[in-house]
Design a protein around this motif. Structure first.
Motif, short mmCIF file in Angstrom:
data_model
loop_
_atom_site.label_atom_id
_atom_site.label_comp_id
_atom_site.label_asym_id
_atom_site.label_seq_id
_atom_site.Cartn_x
_atom_site.Cartn_y
_atom_site.Cartn_z
N ILE A 54 0.78 -1.37 0.25
CA ILE A 54 0.01 -0.26 -0.03
C ILE A 54 1.06 1.26 -0.10
N HIS A 55 0.75 2.05 -0.90
CA HIS A 55 1.41 3.39 -1.18
C HIS A 55 0.84 4.62 -0.63
N ASN A 56 1.53 5.78 -0.61
CA ASN A 56 0.72 7.18 -0.52
C ASN A 56 -0.37 7.08 0.46
N LEU A 57 -0.10 7.02 1.66
CA LEU A 57 -1.02 7.31 2.64
C LEU A 57 -0.69 8.47 3.40
N SER A 58 -1.42 9.59 3.37
CA SER A 58 -1.42 11.03 4.07
C SER A 58 -1.11 10.57 5.60
N LEU A 59 -0.65 11.55 6.30
CA LEU A 59 -0.48 11.47 7.74
C LEU A 59 -1.86 11.29 8.47
N GLU A 60 -2.72 11.98 7.61
CA GLU A 60 -4.37 12.13 8.50
C GLU A 60 -4.96 10.72 8.03
N THR A 61 -4.33 9.81 6.98
CA THR A 61 -5.32 8.79 6.79
C THR A 61 -4.52 7.52 7.70
N GLN A 62 -2.99 7.85 7.99
CA GLN A 62 -2.35 6.86 8.92
C GLN A 62 -2.86 6.97 10.10
N HIS A 63 -3.17 8.18 10.65
CA HIS A 63 -3.82 8.50 11.87
C HIS A 63 -5.22 7.89 12.00
N LEU A 64 -5.88 7.97 11.08
CA LEU A 64 -7.43 7.36 11.08
C LEU A 64 -7.28 6.01 10.97
N LEU A 65 -6.30 5.23 10.46
CA LEU A 65 -6.13 3.94 10.33
C LEU A 65 -5.68 3.31 11.51
N ARG A 66 -4.63 3.98 12.14
CA ARG A 66 -4.37 3.60 13.77
C ARG A 66 -5.62 3.81 14.77
N ARG A 67 -6.17 4.70 14.37
CA ARG A 67 -7.47 4.80 15.30
C ARG A 67 -8.43 3.75 14.90
N CYS A 68 -8.71 3.36 13.98
CA CYS A 68 -9.38 2.22 13.44
C CYS A 68 -9.00 0.99 14.17
N TYR A 69 -7.80 0.77 13.98
CA TYR A 69 -7.06 -0.34 14.44
C TYR A 69 -7.11 -0.57 16.16
N THR A 70 -7.06 0.41 16.83
CA THR A 70 -7.26 0.49 18.15
C THR A 70 -8.67 0.69 18.82
N GLU A 71 -9.43 1.33 18.12
CA GLU A 71 -10.59 1.86 18.72
C GLU A 71 -11.99 0.99 18.16
N SER A 72 -11.54 0.31 17.09
CA SER A 72 -13.04 -0.21 16.40
C SER A 72 -13.70 -1.24 17.12
N GLN A 73 -15.06 -1.25 17.12
CA GLN A 73 -15.74 -2.52 17.84
C GLN A 73 -15.53 -3.84 17.12
N HIS A 74 -15.37 -3.68 15.84
CA HIS A 74 -15.15 -5.02 15.00
C HIS A 74 -13.85 -5.64 14.85
N HIS A 75 -13.79 -6.78 14.99
CA HIS A 75 -12.32 -7.28 15.02
C HIS A 75 -11.94 -7.09 13.72
N ARG A 76 -12.63 -7.53 12.71
CA ARG A 76 -12.13 -7.66 11.34
C ARG A 76 -11.79 -6.20 10.80
N VAL A 77 -12.44 -5.35 11.35
CA VAL A 77 -12.18 -3.83 10.83
C VAL A 77 -10.51 -3.58 11.59
N ARG A 78 -10.37 -3.84 12.64
CA ARG A 78 -9.05 -3.45 13.35
C ARG A 78 -8.04 -4.57 12.68
N GLN A 79 -8.25 -5.71 12.27
CA GLN A 79 -7.39 -6.43 11.55
C GLN A 79 -7.07 -5.82 10.13
N ARG A 80 -7.98 -5.37 9.41
CA ARG A 80 -7.77 -5.05 8.26
C ARG A 80 -6.96 -3.48 8.10
N ALA A 81 -7.54 -2.61 9.23
CA ALA A 81 -6.53 -1.54 9.25
C ALA A 81 -5.25 -1.80 9.78
N HIS A 82 -4.96 -2.47 10.52
CA HIS A 82 -3.62 -2.83 10.90
C HIS A 82 -2.82 -3.46 9.70
N CYS A 83 -3.34 -4.29 9.07
CA CYS A 83 -2.65 -4.95 7.70
C CYS A 83 -2.52 -3.85 6.68
#
Length: 155
Positions: free
Chosen positions: A4-33
């Motif tokens: 995966i290329h070209n992730l802005s700082l804001e997108t990276q921050h939002l993905l980290r937030r999804c990875y740490t705070e999402s209620q759904h395990h699959r969403v956390r897993q995919r964001a982490h990936c």
């Protein structure tokens, strides 16, 4: 190798937030990936980290590339679809009202009409679903009537 290329700082921050705070395990897993791929982890490493197949990783990447954050979530309609349509379930309810003590008769009538075989257990599961059966309301009404009659009898 696919990354995966070209992730802005804001997108990276939002993905980290999804990875740490999402209620759904699959969403956390995919964001982490997605994040790990951006940080340079290979597909083979991701397969071992998440214990999934290479094709699954590629599906996650495709969903991310086409739909971004919406791609992290499952599609609507996952899981097993009901055996009976809403109309058929209503028909079952009518048969049950006609033959409340004979589930086999209900199964037989439904099979003749729809050419679908369902077990008596499936019929019982339909009865437990208050949204479909309307049975919860009738049970509630019977309880209220019983309570009223017992309270009147006590007086």
């Amino acid at each position: 190798m696919r990354f995966i290329h070209n992730l802005s700082l804001e997108t990276q921050h939002l993905l980290r937030r999804c990875y740490t705070e999402s209620q759904h395990h699959r969403v956390r897993q995919r964001a982490h990936c997605i994040l790990l791929s951006f940080y340079g982890h290979t597909t083979n490493e991701l397969m071992h980290i998440f214990a999934v197949d290479r094709l699954t990783i590629y599906h996650w990447f495709d969903a991310w590339e086409t739909r971004r954050f919406a791609g992290l979530y499952d599609h609507k309609g996952r899981g097993r679809h009901p055996k009976l349509t809403i109309e058929e379930q209503e028909k079952v309810q009518q048969y049950i009202e006609q033959y409340p003590q004979d589930m086999k008769k209900v199964v037989h009538l439904l099979e003749q009409e729809t050419s679908k075989y369902v077990s008596t257990k499936t019929i019982r599961r339909l009865l437990k679903n208050p949204a479909i059966s309307g049975n919860a309301l009738s049970i509630h009404q019977r309880r209220v009537q019983t309570l009223r009659s017992t309270s009147v009898a006590r007086l």
